[in-house]
Design an enzyme around this catalytic site. Structure first.
Site, mmCIF file in Angstrom:
data_model
loop_
_atom_site.group_PDB
_atom_site.id
_atom_site.type_symbol
_atom_site.label_atom_id
_atom_site.label_comp_id
_atom_site.label_asym_id
_atom_site.label_seq_id
_atom_site.Cartn_x
_atom_site.Cartn_y
_atom_site.Cartn_z
ATOM 1 N N ARG A 158 0.813 -1.211 0.000
ATOM 2 C CA ARG A 158 0.000 0.000 0.000
ATOM 3 C C ARG A 158 0.853 1.271 0.000
ATOM 4 N NH1 ARG A 158 -2.712 -3.425 3.629
ATOM 5 N NH2 ARG A 158 -1.793 -2.341 5.430
ATOM 6 N N ARG A 159 2.117 1.102 -0.395
ATOM 7 C CA ARG A 159 3.018 2.253 -0.455
ATOM 8 C C ARG A 159 3.578 2.456 -1.863
ATOM 9 N NH1 ARG A 159 6.464 0.182 4.644
ATOM 10 N NH2 ARG A 159 5.874 -1.774 3.601
ATOM 11 N N CYS A 178 0.633 20.375 -10.450
ATOM 12 C CA CYS A 178 -0.805 20.343 -10.123
ATOM 13 C C CYS A 178 -1.154 18.965 -9.560
ATOM 14 C CB CYS A 178 -1.638 20.653 -11.356
ATOM 15 S SG CYS A 178 -1.486 22.350 -11.916
ATOM 16 N N ARG A 198 -4.031 19.246 -6.843
ATOM 17 C CA ARG A 198 -4.313 20.418 -6.009
ATOM 18 C C ARG A 198 -5.082 21.493 -6.764
ATOM 19 N NH1 ARG A 198 -1.352 24.721 -7.598
ATOM 20 N NH2 ARG A 198 0.398 24.226 -8.956
ATOM 21 N N SER A 199 -4.739 21.701 -8.064
ATOM 22 C CA SER A 199 -5.316 22.762 -8.880
ATOM 23 C C SER A 199 -5.848 22.148 -10.165
ATOM 24 C CB SER A 199 -4.244 23.817 -9.193
ATOM 25 O OG SER A 199 -4.762 24.829 -10.033
ATOM 26 N N ASP A 201 -7.938 22.824 -13.526
ATOM 27 C CA ASP A 201 -8.578 23.586 -14.594
ATOM 28 C C ASP A 201 -9.508 22.635 -15.339
ATOM 29 O OD1 ASP A 201 -9.259 24.877 -16.951
ATOM 30 O OD2 ASP A 201 -7.211 25.174 -17.640
ATOM 31 N N HIS A 239 -11.872 24.381 -10.835
ATOM 32 C CA HIS A 239 -12.255 25.725 -11.249
ATOM 33 C C HIS A 239 -12.440 25.833 -12.761
ATOM 34 C CE1 HIS A 239 -7.794 25.571 -10.837
ATOM 35 N NE2 HIS A 239 -7.828 26.113 -12.031
ATOM 36 N N TYR A 241 -12.205 29.012 -15.509
ATOM 37 C CA TYR A 241 -11.798 30.406 -15.696
ATOM 38 C C TYR A 241 -12.941 31.216 -16.302
ATOM 39 C CZ TYR A 241 -6.965 29.188 -14.650
ATOM 40 O OH TYR A 241 -5.813 28.772 -14.022
ATOM 41 N N ALA A 297 -5.030 30.411 -19.814
ATOM 42 C CA ALA A 297 -4.684 31.429 -18.818
ATOM 43 C C ALA A 297 -3.235 31.210 -18.391
ATOM 44 C CB ALA A 297 -5.621 31.336 -17.616
#
Length: 298
Positions: A158-159, A178, A198-199, A201, A239, A241, A297
């Site tokens: 599991r690693r 990202c 994390r981010s 688009d 997100h 834009y 962007a």
């Protein structure tokens, strides 16, 4: 011809459900690019590769760019020109900020060095970084090799984790990752991948990321002689834009109605995570709707 799939939970509709949720319920947030974004937190997209290769069909997506990028990442390549020469333009507008001032867009565009981005961390984690033409990769940790080696002797481990987030080298990266970590799991006789981002688009980034990590799972499974299973993206900051919103709204109903069966991925039998070149992968019978061009962007 397009299928009548408006009410079915196709890969396209799962994605469009998320897009529509953000359009209707997203919070307005400012962004470093100068564009505002509509944001929802903590959403999930998942797909079983047994149902076909997950690439959007209501509008065409390029497949070559993600193949080239995967080739480069698995090599730990940080030379922008290598990407460009093979037809991947994703990194054109960015460069190592320690070499080219991020505020000087022309300098960033011209500079070849990307810094220790994703793939460098995958195959040379924490190796001292000089420039794209200085090879220090042997001084770091090859996380891809560790996953392969472990899968061969203990597939239920599991690693089986590959981490791209390295704060000690972030100031040299063209962009911090990202997708900061992904994990493999061998369950039910198949190999699965879970990706943490994390981010996100939703319009330009996530669809490309999904096909990228789907290709990686296929390739890893072939490397270790396993059957590919599910691809799951855990999406934190989802997100859209503001300069994409009206185009999406104008096309949403059409996209719901005009969808096709997913294509099949064809991998050359000798392809693995150590020798992969973009020509070793292709899509069979990729049908799609009309092209829609979105501004990026930067």
């Amino acid at each position: 011809a397009a299928s009548d799939v408006y009410k079915r939970q196709t890969y396209d509709n799962q994605y469009l459900d998320l897009v529509e949720d953000i359009l209707n319920n997203g919070e307005v947030n400012p962004c470093r690019t100068g564009n505002n974004t509509l944001v929802k937190l903590n959403r999930v997209l998942t797909h079983d590769l047994a149902e076909g290769f997950p690439i959007l069909t209501f509008r065409p997506l390029p497949f070559k760019g993600c193949r080239v990028e995967l080739e480069c990442f698995l090599m730990g390549n940080t030379d922008k020109k290598y990407y460009q020469d093979r037809g991947c333009q994703y990194w054109n507008s960015w460069a190592n900020p320690k070499i080219a001032d991020p505020k000087d867009k022309e300098a960033q565009f011209k500079e070849r060095d990307l810094g220790p981005i994703y793939g460098y961390q995958w195959v040379a984690f924490n190796a001292p970084y000089k420039r794209y033409d200085v090879d220090n990769k042997h001084l770091g940790i090859n996380q891809i090799k560790r996953v392969v080696d472990t899968l061969k002797v203990n597939p239920y481990d599991r690693r089986l984790i590959v981490n791209a987030w390295n704060p000690s080298q972030e100031d040299q990266m063209a962009l911090p990752p990202c997708v900061y970590v992904f994990q493999f799991n061998y369950v039910g006789g198949r190999l699965h991948i879970t990706v943490n981002q994390r981010s996100c688009d939703l319009i330009l980034g996530v669809p490309t990321d999904f096909q990228f990590y789907s290709l990686l799972l296929h390739l890893m499974a072939q490397t270790v002689g396993m059957v590919p299973g599910t691809v799951t993206l855990n999406l934190c900051n989802c997100h859209i834009y503001d300069n994409h919103v009206e185009l999406v709204k104008d096309n949403l109903m059409k996209w719901r109605k005009e969808q096709f069966d997913l294509p099949k991925l064809i991998l050359e039998p000798e392809a693995n995570v150590f020798n992969f070149r973009y020509e070793m992968a292709k899509l069979d019978n990729y049908q799609h709707g009309d092209k829609v061009t979105f501004p990026i962007a930067v």
